[in-house]
Design a protein around this motif. Structure first.
Motif, PDB file in Angstrom:
ATOM      1  N   GLU A   1     -10.516   5.682  15.023  1.00 38.26           N
ATOM      2  CA  GLU A   1     -10.246   5.632  13.579  1.00 38.26           C
ATOM      3  C   GLU A   1      -9.209   6.665  13.163  1.00 38.26           C
ATOM      4  OE1 GLU A   1     -12.634   5.106   9.345  1.00 38.26           O
ATOM      5  OE2 GLU A   1     -13.759   5.520  11.189  1.00 38.26           O
ATOM      6  N   LEU A   2      -8.448   6.291  12.167  1.00 39.09           N
ATOM      7  CA  LEU A   2      -7.430   7.153  11.568  1.00 39.09           C
ATOM      8  C   LEU A   2      -7.763   7.364  10.090  1.00 39.09           C
ATOM      9  CD1 LEU A   2      -4.410   5.292  13.133  1.00 39.09           C
ATOM     10  CD2 LEU A   2      -4.900   7.720  13.541  1.00 39.09           C
ATOM     11  N   PRO A   3      -7.328   8.483   9.522  1.00 40.26           N
ATOM     12  CA  PRO A   3      -7.566   8.689   8.094  1.00 40.26           C
ATOM     13  C   PRO A   3      -6.835   7.625   7.265  1.00 40.26           C
ATOM     14  CG  PRO A   3      -6.948  10.747   9.167  1.00 40.26           C
ATOM     15  CD  PRO A   3      -6.690   9.655  10.157  1.00 40.26           C
ATOM     16  N   ALA A   4      -7.504   7.096   6.256  1.00 34.53           N
ATOM     17  CA  ALA A   4      -6.907   6.103   5.361  1.00 34.53           C
ATOM     18  C   ALA A   4      -7.472   6.307   3.963  1.00 34.53           C
ATOM     19  CB  ALA A   4      -7.186   4.684   5.850  1.00 34.53           C
ATOM     20  N   ALA A   5      -6.679   5.956   2.968  1.00 36.51           N
ATOM     21  CA  ALA A   5      -7.115   6.067   1.577  1.00 36.51           C
ATOM     22  C   ALA A   5      -6.356   5.043   0.752  1.00 36.51           C
ATOM     23  CB  ALA A   5      -6.866   7.475   1.042  1.00 36.51           C
TER      24      ALA A   5
ATOM     25  N   VAL B   1      -1.801   2.028  -0.283  1.00 38.87           N
ATOM     26  CA  VAL B   1      -2.684   2.347   0.835  1.00 38.87           C
ATOM     27  C   VAL B   1      -1.958   3.344   1.729  1.00 38.87           C
ATOM     28  CG1 VAL B   1      -3.873   1.442   2.851  1.00 38.87           C
ATOM     29  CG2 VAL B   1      -3.840   0.116   0.726  1.00 38.87           C
ATOM     30  N   TRP B   2      -2.658   4.398   2.108  1.00 39.42           N
ATOM     31  CA  TRP B   2      -2.075   5.507   2.853  1.00 39.42           C
ATOM     32  C   TRP B   2      -2.795   5.692   4.182  1.00 39.42           C
ATOM     33  CZ3 TRP B   2       1.667   8.453   0.018  1.00 39.42           C
ATOM     34  CH2 TRP B   2       1.736   8.125  -1.344  1.00 39.42           C
ATOM     35  N   VAL B   3      -2.063   6.122   5.192  1.00 39.51           N
ATOM     36  CA  VAL B   3      -2.645   6.434   6.493  1.00 39.51           C
ATOM     37  C   VAL B   3      -2.074   7.768   6.975  1.00 39.51           C
ATOM     38  CG1 VAL B   3      -3.011   4.030   7.143  1.00 39.51           C
ATOM     39  CG2 VAL B   3      -0.856   5.153   7.752  1.00 39.51           C
ATOM     40  N   SER B   4      -2.733   8.338   7.967  1.00 42.96           N
ATOM     41  CA  SER B   4      -2.260   9.595   8.541  1.00 42.96           C
ATOM     42  C   SER B   4      -2.334   9.521  10.057  1.00 42.96           C
ATOM     43  CB  SER B   4      -3.113  10.767   8.045  1.00 42.96           C
ATOM     44  OG  SER B   4      -2.789  11.956   8.750  1.00 42.96           O
TER      45      SER B   4
ATOM     46  N   HIS C   1       1.202  -1.787  -0.184  1.00 47.55           N
ATOM     47  CA  HIS C   1       0.643  -1.893  -1.529  1.00 47.55           C
ATOM     48  C   HIS C   1      -0.768  -2.452  -1.420  1.00 47.55           C
ATOM     49  CE1 HIS C   1       0.160  -3.771  -5.595  1.00 47.55           C
ATOM     50  NE2 HIS C   1       0.699  -2.612  -5.946  1.00 47.55           N
ATOM     51  N   SER C   2      -1.626  -2.101  -2.356  1.00 48.80           N
ATOM     52  CA  SER C   2      -3.026  -2.534  -2.308  1.00 48.80           C
ATOM     53  C   SER C   2      -3.170  -4.049  -2.259  1.00 48.80           C
ATOM     54  CB  SER C   2      -3.787  -1.985  -3.511  1.00 48.80           C
ATOM     55  OG  SER C   2      -3.914  -0.575  -3.438  1.00 48.80           O
ATOM     56  N   SER C   3      -2.208  -4.766  -2.850  1.00 44.96           N
ATOM     57  CA  SER C   3      -2.295  -6.227  -2.896  1.00 44.96           C
ATOM     58  C   SER C   3      -2.216  -6.863  -1.514  1.00 44.96           C
ATOM     59  CB  SER C   3      -1.180  -6.793  -3.777  1.00 44.96           C
ATOM     60  OG  SER C   3       0.100  -6.475  -3.239  1.00 44.96           O
ATOM     61  N   ALA C   4      -1.759  -6.105  -0.510  1.00 44.70           N
ATOM     62  CA  ALA C   4      -1.690  -6.646   0.846  1.00 44.70           C
ATOM     63  C   ALA C   4      -3.075  -6.812   1.466  1.00 44.70           C
ATOM     64  CB  ALA C   4      -0.826  -5.750   1.726  1.00 44.70           C
TER      65      ALA C   4
END
Length: 392
Positions: A151-155, A161-164, A60-63
């Protein structure tokens, strides 16, 4: 889910309550081979498709409340670190020093000004750039610009928060989630406050664990002393968007909601809303708290399960509020999930080792199990857009 969509969903559920039947999901009884939960080669293919080609929920963004805040992976097969930079942007990197591969961030969460390798002291900025090499004279010709973190994709989108696992991929989370992204925005998931998170290894297949959430058929029996009262005469309606599923389950108090003027209807006042965010996150919206469950495969019969509960700060104030949160967490995490849903899933998994049946029978009220399975299977071979999960 806009207000008019919430009204429409409540009406769907009220109509289903009159018939005492869930929304029709299948046209016939189907079967699922038990090899879906035991085959190691199949798991390897799932990891190479569902867990590699699509965004995964990291937290979660709060992290990540401020620059320097970081979160590391719960899954050793994907050792990333996600960090908020000085510019406020979220970035993800392999959690490995470029010198000799030591892990940079050992704790699950923390805050740093720079990442410093514990092995030889190499220093990396929050942007991943290599800032300094200790005893640089021992590395003639080695340029810091060539050895930044991988680096890895993140958004960051929809409060998550998402990663790939696919380096260089462009993450389009609104496109990936479709209309369900609007739900995360409408329900203001970004403003939630974290309460507690657990991480446990369960002795069951990752799909078997998720499927315990996807039908209400078991509630009067498995949950007779816990959830059954809250979902008495409960019915289920569902929607799909791409590879994702939204399941809306009427609670007993939906009748009180129906007595109000429609303009005052808010779906969470009488309905719990569940999402499978493809492939491995199960997101649950309750009136005053949210559960985020993720499932990370270790083997066909072993899975890391994490559960984080978040809440709305205005609903739980003072010591009484915190006591209420703890009670909800113990009920949801310990009694319902761990001791009922996942205990029975582990029991099923143990039985699969010894034969007795080569398939499970899926009834009409359990149709989402087959739909979820088909969604996973379809992406093993068929070409799909790797960032939206929809057919290419």
């Amino acid at each position: 889910m806009k207000q008019h969509e919430q009204v429409a969903m409540v009406k769907r559920l009220l109509a289903l309550r009159e018939t005492r039947r869930d929304e029709r999901m299948l046209d016939e009884v189907v079967t699922i081979p038990v090899s879906k939960y035991t085959d190691a080669d199949l798991l390897d293919r799932e990891l190479a498709s569902a867990f590699t080609r699509y965004p995964l929920v990291a937290c979660h963004s709060s992290a990540l409340p401020e620059p320097g805040s970081y979160v590391t992976s719960d899954w050793d097969d994907f050792p990333y670190v996600v960090v908020r930079g000085d510019d406020g942007r979220v970035r993800a990197f392999y959690n490995q020093c470029r010198h000799r591969g030591a892990r940079l961030a050992a704790e699950r969460t923390g805050s740093v000004k720079n990442f410093v390798c514990p092995f030889h002291g190499w220093v990396y900025g929050l942007d991943g750039n290599l800032r300094g090499i200790t005893r640089a004279h021992d590395f003639p010709g080695v340029e810091t610009r060539d050895y930044g973190l991988a680096e890895l994709p993140a958004a960051e989108s929809g409060g998550l928060v998402w990663v790939s696992r696919t380096p260089g991929a462009e993450l389009d989370i609104p496109g990936f989630l479709g209309s369900f992204h609007d739900d995360l925005v409408t329900f203001d998931v970004a403003s939630l406050v974290p309460y507690k998170k657990t991480k446990v290894v369960k002795e069951a297949n990752w799909k078997l664990l998720i499927k315990t959430y996807l039908e209400g058929y078991h509630v009067p029996y498995l949950h007779r002393d816990t959830l059954a009262f809250a979902f008495k005469r409960g019915v289920i309606a569902y929607d799909q968007d791409g590879p994702h599923i939204r399941l809306s389950a009427a609670r007993t108090d939906i009748t009180a909601l129906a007595a109000k003027p429609e303009r005052e209807w808010r779906i969470l006042d009488g309905v719990s809303v569940y999402y499978t965010l493809f492939p491995n996150t199960f997101f649950i919206l309750h009136p005053d708290y949210v559960s985020i469950n993720t499932f990370w495969p270790l083997a066909p019969d072993r899975t890391v399960w994490t559960h984080e509960m978040l809440y709305r700060a205005e609903d739980f104030t003072g010591s009484a509020g915190q006591s209420g949160l703890e009670k909800r967490f113990r009920f949801t995490n310990d009694a319902v999930f761990d001791q009922e849903d996942f205990a029975i899933a582990e029991d099923v998994q143990r039985g699969l080792r010894h034969g007795g049946a080569d398939h499970h029978v899926i009834g009409l009220a359990e149709g989402l199990l087959a739909i979820f399975q088909d969604t996973i299977d379809a992406r093993l071979t068929a070409p799909h857009d790797t960032m939206t999960g929809r057919p290419a």
